[in-house]
Design an enzyme around this catalytic site. Structure first.
Site, PDB file in Angstrom:
ATOM      1  N   ASP A  15       0.468  -0.938  -0.044  1.00  0.00           N
ATOM      2  CA  ASP A  15      -0.186  -0.360   0.091  1.00  0.00           C
ATOM      3  C   ASP A  15       0.511   1.130   0.117  1.00  0.00           C
ATOM      4  OD1 ASP A  15       0.819  -0.553   2.732  1.00  0.00           O
ATOM      5  OD2 ASP A  15      -0.878  -1.119   3.529  1.00  0.00           O
TER       6      ASP A  15
ATOM      7  N   CYS B 291       1.543   4.877  10.116  1.00  0.00           N
ATOM      8  CA  CYS B 291       0.745   3.249   9.516  1.00  0.00           C
ATOM      9  C   CYS B 291       1.672   2.640   9.336  1.00  0.00           C
ATOM     10  CB  CYS B 291      -0.287   2.675   8.916  1.00  0.00           C
ATOM     11  SG  CYS B 291      -1.218   1.354   9.716  1.00  0.00           S
TER      12      CYS B 291
ATOM     13  N   HIS C 228       3.073   2.632   5.661  1.00  0.00           N
ATOM     14  CA  HIS C 228       3.283   2.357   4.170  1.00  0.00           C
ATOM     15  C   HIS C 228       4.598   3.007   3.582  1.00  0.00           C
ATOM     16  CE1 HIS C 228      -0.613   1.865   4.654  1.00  0.00           C
ATOM     17  NE2 HIS C 228      -1.266   1.594   5.095  1.00  0.00           N
TER      18      HIS C 228
ATOM     19  N   GLU D 165      -6.212   3.300   3.249  1.00  0.00           N
ATOM     20  CA  GLU D 165      -6.757   3.749   4.554  1.00  0.00           C
ATOM     21  C   GLU D 165      -7.835   4.092   4.666  1.00  0.00           C
ATOM     22  OE1 GLU D 165      -5.479   3.602   7.470  1.00  0.00           O
ATOM     23  OE2 GLU D 165      -2.927   2.800   6.836  1.00  0.00           O
TER      24      GLU D 165
ATOM     25  N   HIS E 132       2.832  -5.859   6.559  1.00  0.00           N
ATOM     26  CA  HIS E 132       2.909  -5.161   7.484  1.00  0.00           C
ATOM     27  C   HIS E 132       3.455  -4.755   8.506  1.00  0.00           C
ATOM     28  CE1 HIS E 132      -0.174  -1.566   8.822  1.00  0.00           C
ATOM     29  NE2 HIS E 132      -0.582  -1.611   8.694  1.00  0.00           N
TER      30      HIS E 132
ATOM     31  N   HIS F 290      -0.858   3.891  13.711  1.00  0.00           N
ATOM     32  CA  HIS F 290      -1.130   5.323  13.265  1.00  0.00           C
ATOM     33  C   HIS F 290      -1.096   6.842  14.294  1.00  0.00           C
ATOM     34  CE1 HIS F 290      -5.076   3.409  10.686  1.00  0.00           C
ATOM     35  NE2 HIS F 290      -3.265   3.399  10.826  1.00  0.00           N
TER      36      HIS F 290
END
Length: 385
Positions: free
Chosen positions: A71, A96, A98, A130, A156, A349
């Site tokens: 992502d 996050c 990415h 997101e 992730h 976050h």
């Protein structure tokens, strides 16, 4: 030449400075294209879709395709890390991870592009994870076409794991999520004459209280789910009865069946509350592409065994209530997602989340080696025929 550690660290810092909200990743797309176009192009094909990028590495036998997805979007978070390469986009941050995801993907692509693999590999640089179900949009657009993978992988970052550790599990890794948006409309009025008004603070409070019984009384105790209402807005001042109430929240569940059951219960309670208080209701339950991330029973044990037998650290993980739109992709294509440890005291976050970037080379090492090995296995098994 494959991208070196110092190059990937520099790429990470460049990407970290230009976070963009989903479907607005124009600068990110341009930066990624610039890097990809400097890789060996002998067997590469590149095409764009909205703000995303597809890169297809044509294998010696191109009738079987392995996929790798990253992502590329950021979050509407104002960064407070104090990094010298902090976000240059006010109110935007790669909170996050990415930026780590993209750096790993570029490193893996650069290694695989050095020589032609036995079967094809499609790299998906996907926008809007997101905020707008980018994976669902991309898949349903048909842009993958003949490049659609037969199996697919992704990672992730996880701030709670030591840097470079791979965490995974068979079955559900992440929950499916669903947004709740409820607006109740009654009648405003003077605080001294409640009988002449229809109080939406009381209505909304009743809804919030009733919602708490769903998981505790309507869901099997051995199954997992959660309903969180994080936003309640009603009224303007203390002596005016509120005529409207807006409530927003989220549903999380480890199976789609439980998610749908909770959605049905939220709808039933909302409609019942509106009837009880004789008011109008606008209810939007939006799941989009955020299905549970369910790792495939064939690819996942193979991936876990590979990591366990490598020089990288492996940790078995419990399922998490975090959401990821890779769940939609896995509902269409068998594959596996894992965690990559980045060892940060701040959570995903968080406006202060700073990953340990040594994890980039671990992610590159694991997936470059695994995808190469998997391509050889597929080729030798004859699956491409």
């Amino acid at each position: 030449m494959a991208l070196a550690k110092t190059e990937l660290q520099d790429i990470y810092q460049q990407l970290h400075q230009i976070p963009e909200i989903g479907m607005e990743e124009y600068e990110t797309q341009a930066k990624l294209l610039e890097i990809i176009q400097h890789l060996p192009q002998d067997h590469l094909e590149i095409k764009t879709w909205k703000t995303g990028i597809l890169v297809h590495l044509t294998g010696a036998n191109p009738t079987y395709t392995i996929g790798y997805r990253t992502d590329i979007d950021g979050l509407p978070v104002a960064e407070k890390t104090g990094l010298v390469f902090s976000s240059q986009h006010p109110g935007r941050m790669h909170a996050c991870g990415h930026d780590i995801h993209m750096s790993v993907a570029l490193g893996v692509l650069s290694r695989l592009a050095e020589s032609r693999p036995p079967v094809s590999v499609t790299f998906i640089f996907q926008p809007a994870e997101e905020n707008a179900s980018g994976g669902k949009q991309l898949f349903e657009s048909g842009v993958l076409g003949k490049w659609q993978p037969d199996e697919i992988y992704a990672l992730h970052v996880d701030p709670t794991l030591p840097a470079g550790t791979i965490g995974c599990r068979e079955g559900t890794l992440f929950a499916g999520t669903c947004e709740i948006h409820a607006k109740f409309r009654g009648k405003s009025g003077h605080a001294a004459f409640p009988h002449d008004a229809n109080d939406m603070v009381v209505c909304g409070a009743n809804f919030v209280s009733s919602i708490q019984t769903i998981v505790s009384r309507r869901i099997d105790p051995i199954k997992s789910g959660v309903v969180t209402l994080g936003h309640f807005n009603a009224g303007t001042t203390g002596n005016v009865i509120a005529g409207e109430c807006q409530i927003d929240g989220t549903i999380r569940a480890l199976t789609q069946d439980v998610n749908l059951k909770i959605q049905n219960e939220v709808r039933r309670i909302a409609e019942g509350t509106a009837a009880t208080f004789n008011c109008d209701l606008e209810l939007d339950l939006h799941q989009g592409g955020y299905l549970p991330v369910v790792n495939d029973p064939r690819t996942t044990p193979e991936f876990i065994d590979f990591v366990k037998n490598s020089d990288y650290d492996y940790q078995e993980m419990p399922p998490a209530m975090t959401g990821e739109d890779f769940g939609f992709m896995l509902s269409k294509i068998p594959g596996t997602m894992c965690w990559l440890g980045v060892d940060s005291p701040y959570s995903l976050h968080s406006d202060r989340m700073v990953p340990d970037t040594s994890a980039i080379m671990a992610g590159v090492g694991v997936f470059a080696a695994y995808l190469q090995e998997k391509a050889r296995q597929v080729s030798h098994s004859g699956k491409q025929d």
